[in-house]
Design a protein around this motif. Sequence first.
Motif, PDB file in Angstrom:
ATOM      1  N   VAL A 244       0.852  -1.199   0.000  1.00  0.00           N
ATOM      2  CA  VAL A 244       0.000   0.000   0.000  1.00  0.00           C
ATOM      3  C   VAL A 244       0.886   1.247   0.000  1.00  0.00           C
ATOM      4  O   VAL A 244       0.664   2.197  -0.767  1.00  0.00           O
ATOM      5  CB  VAL A 244      -0.943  -0.003   1.225  1.00  0.00           C
ATOM      6  CG1 VAL A 244      -1.767   1.274   1.259  1.00  0.00           C
ATOM      7  CG2 VAL A 244      -1.853  -1.219   1.188  1.00  0.00           C
ATOM      8  N   ALA A 245       1.926   1.221   0.874  1.00  0.00           N
ATOM      9  CA  ALA A 245       2.813   2.385   0.971  1.00  0.00           C
ATOM     10  C   ALA A 245       3.479   2.671  -0.371  1.00  0.00           C
ATOM     11  O   ALA A 245       3.557   3.825  -0.819  1.00  0.00           O
ATOM     12  CB  ALA A 245       3.854   2.159   2.059  1.00  0.00           C
ATOM     13  N   VAL A 246       3.961   1.598  -1.033  1.00  0.00           N
ATOM     14  CA  VAL A 246       4.647   1.791  -2.322  1.00  0.00           C
ATOM     15  C   VAL A 246       3.661   2.305  -3.378  1.00  0.00           C
ATOM     16  O   VAL A 246       3.994   3.168  -4.194  1.00  0.00           O
ATOM     17  CB  VAL A 246       5.346   0.486  -2.756  1.00  0.00           C
ATOM     18  CG1 VAL A 246       5.816   0.564  -4.205  1.00  0.00           C
ATOM     19  CG2 VAL A 246       6.530   0.200  -1.845  1.00  0.00           C
ATOM     20  N   THR A 247       2.414   1.794  -3.330  1.00  0.00           N
ATOM     21  CA  THR A 247       1.394   2.281  -4.282  1.00  0.00           C
ATOM     22  C   THR A 247       1.203   3.791  -4.107  1.00  0.00           C
ATOM     23  O   THR A 247       1.169   4.564  -5.080  1.00  0.00           O
ATOM     24  CB  THR A 247       0.046   1.566  -4.042  1.00  0.00           C
ATOM     25  OG1 THR A 247       0.269   0.172  -4.131  1.00  0.00           O
ATOM     26  CG2 THR A 247      -0.998   2.005  -5.052  1.00  0.00           C
ATOM     27  N   VAL A 248       1.095   4.192  -2.842  1.00  0.00           N
ATOM     28  CA  VAL A 248       0.877   5.621  -2.583  1.00  0.00           C
ATOM     29  C   VAL A 248       2.092   6.420  -3.041  1.00  0.00           C
ATOM     30  O   VAL A 248       1.969   7.485  -3.659  1.00  0.00           O
ATOM     31  CB  VAL A 248       0.574   5.840  -1.084  1.00  0.00           C
ATOM     32  CG1 VAL A 248       0.579   7.321  -0.735  1.00  0.00           C
ATOM     33  CG2 VAL A 248      -0.781   5.233  -0.747  1.00  0.00           C
ATOM     34  N   LEU A 249       3.289   5.874  -2.737  1.00  0.00           N
ATOM     35  CA  LEU A 249       4.528   6.560  -3.138  1.00  0.00           C
ATOM     36  C   LEU A 249       4.561   6.762  -4.662  1.00  0.00           C
ATOM     37  O   LEU A 249       4.839   7.853  -5.162  1.00  0.00           O
ATOM     38  CB  LEU A 249       5.746   5.762  -2.669  1.00  0.00           C
ATOM     39  CG  LEU A 249       7.106   6.294  -3.131  1.00  0.00           C
ATOM     40  CD1 LEU A 249       7.377   7.669  -2.539  1.00  0.00           C
ATOM     41  CD2 LEU A 249       8.225   5.345  -2.728  1.00  0.00           C
TER      42      LEU A 249
ATOM     43  N   PRO B 116     -11.361   2.204   6.050  1.00  0.00           N
ATOM     44  CA  PRO B 116     -11.542   3.668   6.167  1.00  0.00           C
ATOM     45  C   PRO B 116     -10.280   4.388   6.678  1.00  0.00           C
ATOM     46  O   PRO B 116     -10.044   5.539   6.333  1.00  0.00           O
ATOM     47  CB  PRO B 116     -12.678   3.814   7.171  1.00  0.00           C
ATOM     48  CG  PRO B 116     -12.806   2.512   7.840  1.00  0.00           C
ATOM     49  CD  PRO B 116     -12.303   1.459   6.892  1.00  0.00           C
ATOM     50  N   MET B 117      -9.472   3.644   7.486  1.00  0.00           N
ATOM     51  CA  MET B 117      -8.247   4.292   7.980  1.00  0.00           C
ATOM     52  C   MET B 117      -7.316   4.644   6.804  1.00  0.00           C
ATOM     53  O   MET B 117      -6.826   5.770   6.681  1.00  0.00           O
ATOM     54  CB  MET B 117      -7.522   3.384   8.964  1.00  0.00           C
ATOM     55  CG  MET B 117      -6.255   4.006   9.518  1.00  0.00           C
ATOM     56  SD  MET B 117      -5.175   2.795  10.259  1.00  0.00           S
ATOM     57  CE  MET B 117      -4.503   1.958   8.840  1.00  0.00           C
ATOM     58  N   VAL B 118      -7.102   3.621   5.929  1.00  0.00           N
ATOM     59  CA  VAL B 118      -6.214   3.860   4.779  1.00  0.00           C
ATOM     60  C   VAL B 118      -6.823   4.929   3.868  1.00  0.00           C
ATOM     61  O   VAL B 118      -6.132   5.844   3.414  1.00  0.00           O
ATOM     62  CB  VAL B 118      -5.978   2.535   4.007  1.00  0.00           C
ATOM     63  CG1 VAL B 118      -5.289   2.796   2.669  1.00  0.00           C
ATOM     64  CG2 VAL B 118      -5.140   1.586   4.852  1.00  0.00           C
ATOM     65  N   GLN B 119      -8.145   4.818   3.679  1.00  0.00           N
ATOM     66  CA  GLN B 119      -8.807   5.816   2.823  1.00  0.00           C
ATOM     67  C   GLN B 119      -8.638   7.217   3.420  1.00  0.00           C
ATOM     68  O   GLN B 119      -8.354   8.187   2.716  1.00  0.00           O
ATOM     69  CB  GLN B 119     -10.295   5.424   2.699  1.00  0.00           C
ATOM     70  CG  GLN B 119     -11.082   6.201   1.694  1.00  0.00           C
ATOM     71  CD  GLN B 119     -11.681   7.468   2.288  1.00  0.00           C
ATOM     72  OE1 GLN B 119     -11.798   7.601   3.508  1.00  0.00           O
ATOM     73  NE2 GLN B 119     -12.000   8.417   1.417  1.00  0.00           N
ATOM     74  N   GLY B 120      -8.792   7.298   4.760  1.00  0.00           N
ATOM     75  CA  GLY B 120      -8.666   8.609   5.437  1.00  0.00           C
ATOM     76  C   GLY B 120      -7.274   9.182   5.291  1.00  0.00           C
ATOM     77  O   GLY B 120      -7.103  10.381   4.993  1.00  0.00           O
TER      78      GLY B 120
ATOM     79  N   GLY C 174      -4.654   5.657  -7.983  1.00  0.00           N
ATOM     80  CA  GLY C 174      -3.826   5.317  -6.811  1.00  0.00           C
ATOM     81  C   GLY C 174      -4.688   4.885  -5.646  1.00  0.00           C
ATOM     82  O   GLY C 174      -4.422   3.868  -4.981  1.00  0.00           O
ATOM     83  N   MET C 175      -5.748   5.656  -5.397  1.00  0.00           N
ATOM     84  CA  MET C 175      -6.643   5.341  -4.274  1.00  0.00           C
ATOM     85  C   MET C 175      -7.296   3.971  -4.492  1.00  0.00           C
ATOM     86  O   MET C 175      -7.362   3.130  -3.582  1.00  0.00           O
ATOM     87  CB  MET C 175      -7.717   6.429  -4.173  1.00  0.00           C
ATOM     88  CG  MET C 175      -8.797   6.172  -3.156  1.00  0.00           C
ATOM     89  SD  MET C 175      -8.242   6.464  -1.480  1.00  0.00           S
ATOM     90  CE  MET C 175      -8.620   8.203  -1.308  1.00  0.00           C
TER      91      MET C 175
END
Length: 668
Positions: A222-227, A341-345, A318-319
Amino acid sequence: MASVALPLPCAAHSLLFQPRAGRAIQQPVTTGYSVHRCSGRAAQRRAQSIDGRGAHVPHGGTSPRSVWALLLELADGRCWVLLGFGLLLVGSSKTVGFLAPFAMRKAVNFLSRCDLQGLTWLLIFAALKGLSQALNNSKTAPQAFIARPMGRRLAQRLLAKLLALDLQFHALRRTGEVLRKLERPPRAVDTLLRALLFTLVPIAYESTVVFFLLLSKAGIDVAVTVLCTVVTYFLFTSWMSVGWVARARKKENRFDDAQASEANDALLNCESVRLMTAAPRVLRRFDRFWWQLQQGQISSDLAATVLAGGQQAITALGMGVALLLVARRVVTGSASVGDVPMVQGLISQLWAPLQFLGFYIRQARQALVDLEEARALLSSKRSPLELAEAAERPTQSEELVALHNLPPCTEGCPLVEFRDVWFRYERGLPWVLQGLSFCIQPGEFFVIVGPSGSGKSSLGRLVPRLFDACEGSVLFNGVDVRHVTLGDLRERLAVVPQDVVVFNASLRQNLSMARPKATTEEMTEAIRASGLEKALLSGSSGLTMQSVVGERGLRLSGGERQRLSFARALLRAPDTELLILDEATSALDAETGQFLLQSLQELRQGGGRTPAILAITHQLQMAKEADQVLVLQEGKVKERGSHEELLQKGGAYCDLLKAAGEKAKLDE
Ligand SMILES: Nc1ncnc2c1ncn2[C@@H]1O[C@H](COP(=O)(O)OP(=O)(O)OP(=O)(O)O)[C@@H](O)[C@H]1O
């Protein structure tokens, strides 16, 4: 360890600070005082000067160091305290904002087990969101208290600089364009602060924290996707901002300046425009600039739309991928439902400011361009050098010592001395004054006559240092005028310029501009001595001391304007040592001209120390009254002596008299 934030400042640096043109064209540009080497970009911009008219208002590339140096000069101690406070508010807002998704995670986990504690966590979530928002909003106050005073200081410095720039700059300037240069930089301080310190820096902080939170709480994928999303988003925004968007904005600015100049010129010269029936041509030009401006604006709007669309697509993708990855974990049981919801937030918190990234980058870049222009203007050497700089300047004679104040007039020392003065307005132009040498004694009435274009007014401009001699020197009380402070020198002079400049203010304000402490009696006396009394205060023209004289004194006749200027000089005269009159009676009838001559004689006969008079004139009647007459021809002293001596010589002076039809009168 790469972080989301790392690419941001580095890339932002290259994005915001457009490098100066790589290869200098090395085109020398003469200014009359110094020769500047122009970078390729500067030369290019000069060439772009819309229609070849107008003074060059320095345009800048973006040089971060010089812009920062300027900002540091503008900031005082209070600014730093407020900046710290503002950043603390933004940092706190972001930190509180990070906690909200965790509260939501707890709420969802409790509610999925039908535990009412979930409601408490929902309330905590709402409170955290509200607090984060409130903290973020409250940054506006410190932001305003930093930016507004800095902007004010900058505006003041710019106007002071513009007022000090040499007359050559003002002779060529396009007022509308200059006004824009005065208006934009103070706003740029606010924009830069808002965009860079209160938006881009917090985004960098936020990105770093979100990346690590996702890494520890949602997993590396998830972190790499966001990066990857952030990097793609940033590259796309940069590419668009530097290219299309920036080009459109520059074009917009250029034609915005041009249309403002055109309107300003037309309004200032509306009388001539009407008389020459030039309105349709002016309107066509105005419309052409607006059309080009409009093209720039449309291109800018299109670019912004494409930019926004691309950004939304990247963030949505990305989201979507990040949420799918979390959802897969929930299904496999390695994550709770609340993680979604935490990741979405967390991601939403990151995406929110990112939406404005392009906008802020563009704003910051534009602000940097505007500030660089301001810095270039402030460091322009196109003004007579002040003392501090004069001291650094290699002197032509070692005995000349930099002085702070002019010494008082000394016995036997000429008041003004021209020593082999050579002068021209710019390199490459012909010499206007060629090796002039003469003296004016204290209290003397010194008249300069000569054909039109012989350099009389130019000579008069060298004494108050509106220009400096290119070679030789002008001495005042025995001191080179380049070695005294400008203020001290000009305090000793009263000048009636050839082109009378009247402020759009009341008659009284126009007079007090010359001497703010003048009493009403002194003003009334100056009005009487200048011959204005009859014309203005008798009521025949309807003007009183409180009447506003209109833009450039358009409510006054040419002669009245000239007399007002004369009255101003007379008001200053008692405190000065030299009165310079440049064609002070050219717009007056013979009777009024004679009246002014009498006033000058009264001034000279008044008790105490009387100022010397340097009169530049075509009216040879004045020369008759003079102690000394100097005939100037093609920038050289042709003849010199009293009126009688020159008459006896029968040379150039007599020729001038004959040409003016005065000789016969004098012979009679
Ligand atoms: N700002 C300027 N830039 C370039 N050349 C200039 C400038 N001002 C004046 N000149 C030129 O300098 C020469 C001398 O001008 P100056 O105004 O000193 O003459 P003058 O003797 O006072 O003329 P007049 O009697 O017509 O007022 C002229 O050829 C003029 O074109």
